[in-house]
Write an enzyme that holds these catalytic residues in place. Structure first.
Site, PDB file in Angstrom:
ATOM      1  N   THR A  93     -65.228  18.373  -0.175  1.00 45.26           N
ATOM      2  CA  THR A  93     -64.472  17.162  -0.233  1.00 45.26           C
ATOM      3  C   THR A  93     -63.484  17.472   1.026  1.00 45.26           C
ATOM      4  O   THR A  93     -62.555  18.306   0.598  1.00 45.26           O
ATOM      5  CB  THR A  93     -63.946  17.038  -1.661  1.00 45.26           C
ATOM      6  N   LYS A 168     -65.950   9.113  -2.098  1.00 46.39           N
ATOM      7  CA  LYS A 168     -65.437  10.149  -2.953  1.00 46.39           C
ATOM      8  C   LYS A 168     -64.112  10.222  -3.525  1.00 46.39           C
ATOM      9  O   LYS A 168     -63.648  10.274  -4.739  1.00 46.39           O
ATOM     10  CB  LYS A 168     -65.645  11.519  -2.394  1.00 46.39           C
ATOM     11  N   LYS A 243     -56.268  17.944  -5.873  1.00 51.05           N
ATOM     12  CA  LYS A 243     -56.478  17.913  -4.500  1.00 51.05           C
ATOM     13  C   LYS A 243     -57.159  16.341  -4.055  1.00 51.05           C
ATOM     14  O   LYS A 243     -56.701  16.007  -3.010  1.00 51.05           O
ATOM     15  CB  LYS A 243     -57.679  19.006  -4.249  1.00 51.05           C
TER      16      LYS A 243
END
Ligand code: NAD
Length: 288
Positions: A93, A168, A243
């Site tokens: 990611t 995402k 994050k």
């Protein structure tokens, strides 16, 4: 197929093991010896030199902590070292801009590359039930699909390079927001004298119903078994939610999108992560 796998941590370890189970010849590289030892036990061949790991392979898969590391690994050790025809798949990611930059650098010297971040945690990585969101050309996606299918239950083409990362972070921004909203609703219900189970029974079949409530309930003993029933251990760490929210806010800023609730969720998780980064993200209910 001969596949190099770079980054065999919590997620990559299980993913590489599933590629071995699917019959692939997996060449593993990680900076941590413990990760390499575990990879050997799972049937991977291990290397201490990344350039050696990618030599002669049909594909390279990476599962690394952040964009700076992904860029350094592809620039220094993959592009120009893996065979020209090798397909490159980054499952980490990372920010959309870096994903696009690395894919463009690969493309400029003839490599097909996709960004393929995942939904699902360590259990899904071990169990081969991840969902992959894939950005890249139709041709690159067609080549990536069977490799990713060996590690997941769903492989979805999101669009051009970088759109896997976009999917995402947008998904996880929404998840962060509805988890906090769900926690607030349970906390208020309780203060108003409503039993949490009764509120669940009502809201789960009413318009407040959402995934954080019915699949990942933050209240212990209510709904399905979740990290809340295990002292908020395991699951999806608050630090990882933070994050992803930071990546989403960075992307919102550069693209000019207005995301006030996403930014508020980031601030709430930032404060909570200072002391509780290792707890599941649903533990944010304990602050309300
Ligand atoms: P991790 O820290 O457990 O694993 C990362 C691995 O990369 C480590 O083994 C580390 O030694 C290795 N590494 C670091 N720098 C390297 C380098 N230069 N060369 C080779 N190896 C290197 O992290 P993780 O939980 O496995 O997460 C990996 C990625 O997956 C992250 O981008 C994370 O955001 C994403 N992700 C994690 C989860 C989760 O639940 N853990 C869920 C979805 C997505």
């Amino acid at each position: 197929m001969k596949i190099a796998f770079i980054g065999l941590g919590n997620m990559g370890g299980g993913m590489a093991a599933n590629l071995v189970k699917a019959g692939h010849d997996v060449r593993a590289f990680d900076l941590a010896e413990a990760a390499l030892a575990a990879a050997r036990e799972n049937g991977c061949e291990t290397f201490t030199d990344p350039q050696e790991a990618v030599s002669g392979v049909d594909a390279v898969v990476s599962m690394l902590p952040n964009g700076a590391i992904v860029k350094a690994v592809y620039t220094n050790d993959v592009i120009g070292h893996a065979p020209q025809g090798a397909l490159l798949l980054d499952c980490s990611t990372i920010d959309v801009a870096t994903a696009r930059e690395v894919i463009a650098a690969a493309d400029s010297v003839g490599y097909a590359m996709v960004d393929a971040p995942v939904s699902g945690g360590i259990a899904a990585a071990n169990g081969g039930t991840l969902t992959f969101m894939v950005g890249g050309t139709a041709e690159a996606f067609a080549r990536a699909q069977p490799i990713l299918a060996a590690m997941g239950k769903a492989v979805i083409h999101a669009g051009d390079a970088g759109t896997g990362q976009a999917a995402k972070i947008c998904n996880n921004m929404l998840l962060g927001i509805h988890m906090i909203g769900t926690c607030e609703a349970f906390a208020l219900a309780q203060k108003l004298g409503l039993d949490p189970q009764t509120f669940y029974d009502i809201s789960s079949v009413s318009s407040g119903q959402n995934w954080s409530m019915t699949s990942y309930c933050p209240v212990p003993g209510v709904g399905p078994v979740t990290p809340a029933d295990n002292g908020y251990q395991g699951g999806f760490a608050t630090a990882l939610m933070l994050k992803d929210l930071k990546l989403a806010m960075e992307a919102a800023q550069t693209s000019g999108a207005t995301t006030p609730l996403g930014d508020h969720a980031r601030a709430i998780y930032e404060a909570f992560a200072a002391e509780n980064g290792g707890l599941d993200f649903s533990a944010v209910i304990t602050t309300l």
